[in-house]
Design an enzyme around this catalytic site. Sequence first.
Site, short mmCIF file in Angstrom:
data_model
loop_
_atom_site.label_atom_id
_atom_site.label_comp_id
_atom_site.label_asym_id
_atom_site.label_seq_id
_atom_site.Cartn_x
_atom_site.Cartn_y
_atom_site.Cartn_z
N GLU A 111 -4.56 -16.04 2.08
CA GLU A 111 -4.92 -16.90 3.23
C GLU A 111 -5.05 -18.35 2.79
O GLU A 111 -5.41 -18.64 1.65
CB GLU A 111 -6.26 -16.44 3.81
N ASP A 115 -12.94 -19.90 6.28
CA ASP A 115 -13.83 -20.81 7.01
C ASP A 115 -15.05 -20.02 7.49
O ASP A 115 -15.94 -19.74 6.70
CB ASP A 115 -13.02 -21.44 8.15
N PHE A 164 -12.48 -31.10 8.30
CA PHE A 164 -11.25 -30.53 8.83
C PHE A 164 -10.07 -31.01 7.98
O PHE A 164 -9.80 -32.20 7.89
CB PHE A 164 -11.04 -30.89 10.29
N ARG A 177 1.54 -29.36 8.64
CA ARG A 177 1.68 -28.21 7.74
C ARG A 177 2.55 -28.53 6.54
O ARG A 177 2.39 -27.98 5.46
CB ARG A 177 2.32 -27.03 8.48
P1 IMP Z 1 -11.99 -18.36 10.00
O1 IMP Z 1 -11.67 -17.13 10.78
O2 IMP Z 1 -13.01 -19.21 10.67
O3 IMP Z 1 -12.31 -18.10 8.55
O4 IMP Z 1 -10.73 -19.29 10.11
C1 IMP Z 1 -9.64 -19.16 9.39
C2 IMP Z 1 -8.51 -19.90 10.04
O5 IMP Z 1 -8.95 -21.04 10.78
C3 IMP Z 1 -7.59 -20.44 8.97
O6 IMP Z 1 -6.63 -19.48 8.63
C4 IMP Z 1 -7.02 -21.65 9.64
O7 IMP Z 1 -5.91 -21.29 10.42
C5 IMP Z 1 -8.11 -22.14 10.56
N1 IMP Z 1 -8.90 -23.24 9.94
C6 IMP Z 1 -10.15 -23.19 9.49
N2 IMP Z 1 -10.54 -24.37 8.98
C7 IMP Z 1 -9.48 -25.19 9.10
C8 IMP Z 1 -9.24 -26.57 8.72
O8 IMP Z 1 -10.09 -27.30 8.16
N3 IMP Z 1 -8.01 -27.05 9.02
C9 IMP Z 1 -7.03 -26.32 9.62
N4 IMP Z 1 -7.21 -25.03 9.97
C10 IMP Z 1 -8.43 -24.47 9.72
MG MG Z 2 -4.55 -19.43 9.04
#
Ligand code: IMP
Ligand code: MG
Length: 195
Positions: A111, A115, A164, A177
């Site tokens: 991954e 986050d 972010f 990206r």
């Molecule tokens: P989680 O489910 O909150 O852990 O989020 C994971 C997904 O959120 C990642 O695979 C990203 O697609 C997106 N994401 C989380 N933080 C960021 C960031 O700082 N920038 C861009 N995408 C993010």
């Molecule tokens: Mg992702």
Amino acid sequence: MPRVRKVQNKKEKAPAEKVRVLITGAKIQSRIKEMARQIRKDFAGEPLHLVSVLKGGVFFLTDLARNIPGQVSFDFIAVASYGQNTHSSGQVRLTRDLDSSIEGKTVIVVEDILDTGMTLQYLLRLFQQRKPKHLRVAVLLDKPGRRLAAVHADYIGFSIPNEFVVGYGLDYSERYRNLPYVGVLSLGGKERETV
Ligand code: IMP
Ligand code: MG
């Protein structure tokens, strides 16, 4: 004759988005080499099946895979989150499943970023039911300050502050990206806070 005053209808300029480099491409590449070495060491001689989450994890997967010697295969899965503030809603659904079974395989989930952990929690539960031989997690970035779900990553590239970030697979509305580095996105001088 009355003087006609021209009213200039100046369009307000949208504030420029800026990206401040946080992790250079060179640092990313050298860290990925170390991670690949560690993964191969932990599973010496074993075929490894890398499973990446579309689309953000793709750059990381391809660089990681190229640095792991021996037998490596890979597959992709895609998920979507409901609502706007998706990551914290915890509502994750599958939009594209894997092509092949992972039963009995040594699976490394690859991954871009950990986050809140909701996405990985969902995926790990799903994969565990499919009886892999081993199930491990490799993330390029970790934002420990944002965690909502108790998800453990076995391999972490970089721990980063709660900002972010974009680049190296990570997007803001599908953009950025393609940047070869990871940077902090700011919208018109103000850095975007994660929701
Ligand atoms: P989680 O489910 O909150 O852990 O989020 C994971 C997904 O959120 C990642 O695979 C990203 O697609 C997106 N994401 C989380 N933080 C960021 C960031 O700082 N920038 C861009 N995408 C993010
Ligand atoms: Mg992702």
